[in-house]
Structure formats: structure tokens, C-alpha cells
Scaffold this motif. Structure first.
Motif, PDB file in Angstrom:
ATOM      1  N   UNK A 481       0.816  -1.215   0.000  1.00  0.00           N
ATOM      2  CA  UNK A 481       0.000   0.000   0.000  1.00  0.00           C
ATOM      3  C   UNK A 481       0.853   1.269   0.000  1.00  0.00           C
ATOM      4  N   UNK A 482       1.980   1.256   0.691  1.00  0.00           N
ATOM      5  CA  UNK A 482       2.843   2.437   0.742  1.00  0.00           C
ATOM      6  C   UNK A 482       3.304   2.883  -0.636  1.00  0.00           C
ATOM      7  N   UNK A 483       4.009   2.009  -1.381  1.00  0.00           N
ATOM      8  CA  UNK A 483       4.419   2.390  -2.732  1.00  0.00           C
ATOM      9  C   UNK A 483       3.237   2.690  -3.651  1.00  0.00           C
ATOM     10  N   UNK A 484       2.143   1.938  -3.509  1.00  0.00           N
ATOM     11  CA  UNK A 484       0.989   2.161  -4.377  1.00  0.00           C
ATOM     12  C   UNK A 484       0.337   3.511  -4.103  1.00  0.00           C
ATOM     13  N   UNK A 485       0.309   3.932  -2.844  1.00  0.00           N
ATOM     14  CA  UNK A 485      -0.227   5.251  -2.538  1.00  0.00           C
ATOM     15  C   UNK A 485       0.662   6.345  -3.125  1.00  0.00           C
TER      16      UNK A 485
END
Length: 526
Positions: A481-485
Motif C-alpha cells: 500500500x505504501x508504494x501504491x499510494x
């Protein structure tokens, strides 16, 4: 050579595959191999496009070397490439599920020679819509996917499917007609349908004319995205189709409408002119959808209403016209495509295992099939927004954006969104408690197969495996989720800025002109 220049292949490959599978009319095994191979190859190509765009920026690919704004232009940017990858990933899982179901059932739901070409044409239409750089090509993409969806929705020719198909066709024709009329009005007013060119020329029109064109396009896209009050057709149309068809419809078709809304709102009509009405529509879509879901006893109809409800979250993120809100929408669209499709595939497995999808007749599935229980539980909790899953993270991003905006209307939608999330949990937990947790003897009208602890039909490994793969993809959205956000926020920033898109299509001068017009109109850049 820039790898993004291969973007037309995302449309051409599925169309070519559709032609080949149609030629292989009586060779079922060859059809299956070609279909799966083409979708897998298309997915590999789109991953390459995603990597290329994130490394080299937005790329415009003129077809036939016609200089924009003349001719057809395909545009690959961060948002479109993300949508291509996630849609093809879901399509591949659904296709494997459908092939396995067809092998197990002897293709009772329709002739395989019709399913495979139609499915590939659907994928081609979705890809064309995501890549379209002009309004008319976007219309063509919609018509390609809708034509294929008419066939897929009525596979098997049952009375219920034909009746649902008639409703679906009528609504689709009306929305397409509205869109076509809007395109004609746009062309009459500006002399172009190229979206980058429109980003410059729409600024020369009077505010009244801009508002009229804006509303006409939103009406057409709103029907396709199933926003309230234009969503009445969806719960009656989707549940009647075969499980894999319902799953791919739920995952992709409404999201193409959402994509079109995001693209036109950010590129053609920057600013907050209709943000207030969009927020009201978002809240009503959330509330009406989830209230409809709570009233259902059939799992597929319940999921269809939750599908409508959660479109409201995406519209809310769009209506805030901020990087954090739009970024959360981009992430939430990826999450919802994956999770909603997973749940419809699970519903198909439940119906196959128990012979019914009515929760009044179900019970004891957790004991009879622990794996099926797990496959339902994970995406159900994800859709409901239980921490730390991607559904929670996406909603948290939308809530943060709403609180940051701080207007009374935005805060009202935030409160409504939290309440709807809790009601979603209630609806999905009700399915869990009644279909999985209680004993078959406690069901109101228990199915004989459950009482005998025998399956109504076997669940082929490939069907279970493809569903499990899609559930795992939903979990992966949480893990990464971090990189995707970060990726979603960058995509949102570029869309709100508009400069990368317009520069890629028309050059720096046109982008500067559009920026100056936006500044004169009081539109702030991110």
C-alpha cells in the motif's frame, strides 16, 4: 524506441485473439489456449507500458502518424497504465475461472465459440477506453465493450438473462446516445474532440456553454458508472449472468465509467464548479446502495448493491479536486476492482458448492469447505474496510482528504462514508453468519446438498485457484500500500496539473496556454 509506443497492441492483441478464437470454432482446447495466452501476453505488455511511463513520463501515440489533434491519438500516462494492468490481471483470473467452469460443466452456459471472442473483444474495448486520447475514440471503446457485454450477459438464453439483457441494452443505448450527443455538441462548440486540444479550447467558451457540456458528459458517464439516481439498472442486470461474467462486469465496466469521469473532470473541466453536486451524488450513492444491500437475501444481488454503494467513495474523492483526494480515489479504484471481482467469483463458488446463493438456504459452509470460507472472509473484510486491509487504507485516505478540505458538505460525506462502511460490514457479516457460521439445520429453507454434507457440484481446482489468486492480489494491495499510494498520488498530481498530458499530445506551448487559462479562471494548480 520508447516502449510506450507499443500501446496500440493492448487493443490489437485482444482483437486479433478474438478473430483467431472465432476461426477455431470447433476446437475448444485451442480456443482456451489462445484466449489465456492472449490475455497473459496483453498483461505482460501493459506491465511494460507501466514501467515505461513511470520511467519516462506520459506518452502520446498518434495512429497512422496523423499529427494531433487530427486523427486518433492514444495516450499512456500513470493513471491509464495502472488501470490497464489491474484490469488485465483481473480479466486473466476471471478467464481461467471461466475456462475451468466450462470444462467441468461441458459449457452449459453457452457455446464456447461465442464466449471467448466476446470476452476478448470486451478486454479490447476496456483497453481502448483507458487509452483513448479523444472523446470519439472513448465512445468507440465504450461501444466495443458494451457490444461484447450484450452477448456475455445473455449466454445460455434463459428467460431471466434475456429479461435482464433487455434492460441492460436499453440503459446502455440511452447512455451511449447521451454521450454521442454530448460529443456532437462539444465538436460544434470547439471544432475538435481531442481531449488535450479541448483542454485548451473549452476555456474560450462562455461559462454557460461549458456548464452545459460538462453536465451532458457527466450524465452519460454517470449512467455507465452506476451513480445514484442512474444506478437502478445494475442490481437487476448483473446477478443473472454466469458467475465469471458477473465478476468481470462488476470489476471493470462501472470502473470504465468512473475512469471517464476522472479523466474529463481533471483534464477538460478543472476547478470546483460541480464539486458540490458531485459530493451530494456521492453520498446518496453510498447510502442508497448499502440500504439496498441490507435488504437482500441473495448474495449476488447483495454484492451488486455494495458495488453501487462503493462507487460513491470514488466519486467523493474526485469531487474534492485535491491531490490527496484524487490519489485516494486512484488507489480505491484498484482496490475495488480486485476485491469486488473476488467476491463475485466466491459467490459463484458458493452457488456451485451449495446449489444456491440465497442466504436463507445456506448454512455450515465454514465446516464443509474451510477454504471457501477463507476466500469469502478476506475480501469481505477488505471491502468492509477492516484495518489494516487496503479497503481501510483507501477509505482512510478519502477521510483525510475530506477532513483536510473541511467544508460542511465534505465533512457530511465523511460521516456518511464511515457509516456506510459500518453498514457494509454488517451486510457482509450477515452473509458470513448465516451462510458459513450457522448449521444447515438452522437455515430457513436448507438445501438438501448441505443437509447431506455433499456438494451440489465439484469445485475444480483451477476455479478455486484463480479465485485464490485474485484474493491474494487484494492482500498484496495491502502489503504494498505504501508504494501504491505514492504512485497514486503522483498520478493524481499529474492529472490535476494537466501539463504532462497536454505537453505529450500537443507540446509545451499548448500546455502553457491551458495553464494560463486555468489561472485566469481561478483554478489553482497542485
Amino acid at each position: 524506441m520508447n516502449l510506450a509506443s507499443l500501446a496500440p497492441l493492448a487493443v490489437v492483441l485482444p482483437l486479433f485473439g478474438a478473430a483467431v478464437t472465432f476461426v477455431l470454432l470447433r476446437q475448444e482446447r485451442a480456443q482456451r489456449i489462445v484466449s489465456i495466452g492472449v490475455v497473459a501476453l496483453t498483461l505482460a505488455l501493459e506491465v511494460t507500458l507501466l514501467v515505461s511511463v513511470w520511467g519516462g513520463g506520459t506518452v502520446a501515440v498518434p495512429i497512422g502518424e496523423w499529427v494531433p489533434p487530427w486523427g486518433i491519438t492514444l495516450v499512456v500516462d500513470q493513471f491509464s497504465s495502472l488501470m490497464l494492468v489491474i484490469s488485465s490481471s483481473v480479466s486473466l483470473a476471471v478467464l481461467v475461472y471461466a475456462v475451468s467452469q466450462g470444462i467441468a460443466d461441458g459449457d452449459r452456459d453457452g457455446p464456447i465459440s461465442v464466449f471467448h471472442p466476446s470476452f476478448l473483444i470486451l478486454i479490447a474495448g476496456v483497453s481502448d477506453a483507458f487509452l483513448a486520447g479523444d472523446l470519439f475514440n472513448l465512445y468507440v471503446g465504450f461501444e466495443i465493450l458494451l457490444t461484447a457485454s450484450y452477448v456475455l450477459l445473455t449466454l445460455g438464453g434463459t428467460t431471466a438473462r434475456i429479461r435482464a439483457g433487455v434492460t441492460y441494452v436499453v440503459v446502455s443505448v440511452v447512455s451511449s446516445l447521451l454521450f454521442l450527443i454530448a460529443i456532437a455538441m462539444v465538436y460544434a462548440a470547439t471544432g475538435t474532440v481531442n481531449m488535450a486540444d479541448l483542454a485548451v479550447k473549452l476555456g474560450h467558451l462562455s461559462p454557460g456553454m461549458q456548464l452545459l457540456l460538462h453536465v451532458m458528459l457527466l450524465l452519460g458517464f454517470g449512467i455507465k458508472a452506476a451513480v445514484f439516481p442512474l444506478s437502478f439498472w445494475l442490481p437487476d442486470s448483473y446477478p443473472t449472468a454466469p458467475a465469471p461474467v458477473t465478476a468481470v462486469f462488476a470489476g471493470l465496466l462501472t470502473k470504465v465509467g468512473v475512469y471517464a469521469m476522472v479523466r474529463t473532470e481533471t483534464l477538460l473541466f478543472p476547478g470546483d464548479q460541480l464539486d458540490g453536486p458531485l459530493m451530494v451524488v456521492a453520498l446518496l450513492t453510498m447510502v442508497v446502495g448499502i440500504l439496498g444491500a441490507l435488504a437482500q437475501t441473495d448474495i449476488k444481488r447483495l454484492l451488486s448493491f455494495t458495488l453501487v454503494s462503493h462507487i460513491g467513495y470514488m466519486v467523493f474523492g474526485l469531487a474534492m479536486s485535491s491531490v490527496i483526494g484524487l490519489g485516494a480515489t486512484v488507489f480505491y479504484v484498484m482496490h475495488h476492482i480486485t476485491v469486488q471481482t473476488s467476491l463475485f467469483l466466491v459467490a459463484g463458488l458458493i452457488e456451485r458448492r451449495a446449489g444456491t446463493a440465497s442466504i436463507d438456504r445456506l448454512g455450515g459452509l465454514a465446516k464443509l469447505s474451510p477454504l471457501l470460507a477463507l476466500l469469502y472472509f478476506l475480501p469481505a473484510m477488505n471491502l468492509a474496510g477492516i484495518p489494516p486491509l487496503s479497503g481501510f487504507l483507501g477509505k482512510l485516505g478519502l477521510i483525510q482528504a475530506g477532513v483536510t478540505l473541511g467544508t460542511p458538505l465534505a465533512l457530511a460525506v465523511v460521516v456518511g462514508g464511515v457509516a456506510v462502511s459500518l453498514l457494509t460490514l454488517l451486510a457482509l457479516a450477515r452473509v458470513w453468519a448465516r451462510a458459513f457460521w450457522r448449521t444447515p439445520d438452522d437455515a430457513e429453507n436448507p438445501d438438501g446438498a448441505l443437509l447431506a454434507a455433499e456438494p451440489a457440484a465439484s469445485m475444480p481446482r483451477a476455479m478455486v485457484g484463480s479465485t485464490a489468486g485474485l484474493v491474494a492480489l487484494g492482500v498484496a494491495l495491502t502489503v504494498f500500500a505504501g508504494p501504491l499510494f505514492t504512485v497514486s498520488q503522483q498520478a493524481a498530481k499529474d492529472m490535476l496539473d494537466r501539463t504532462p498530458y497536454i505537453t505529450a499530445v500537443l507540446g509545451q506551448q499548448a500546455a502553457q496556454q491551458a495553464s494560463q487559462q486555468a489561472a485566469q479562471a481561478g483554478v489553482t494548480q497542485p
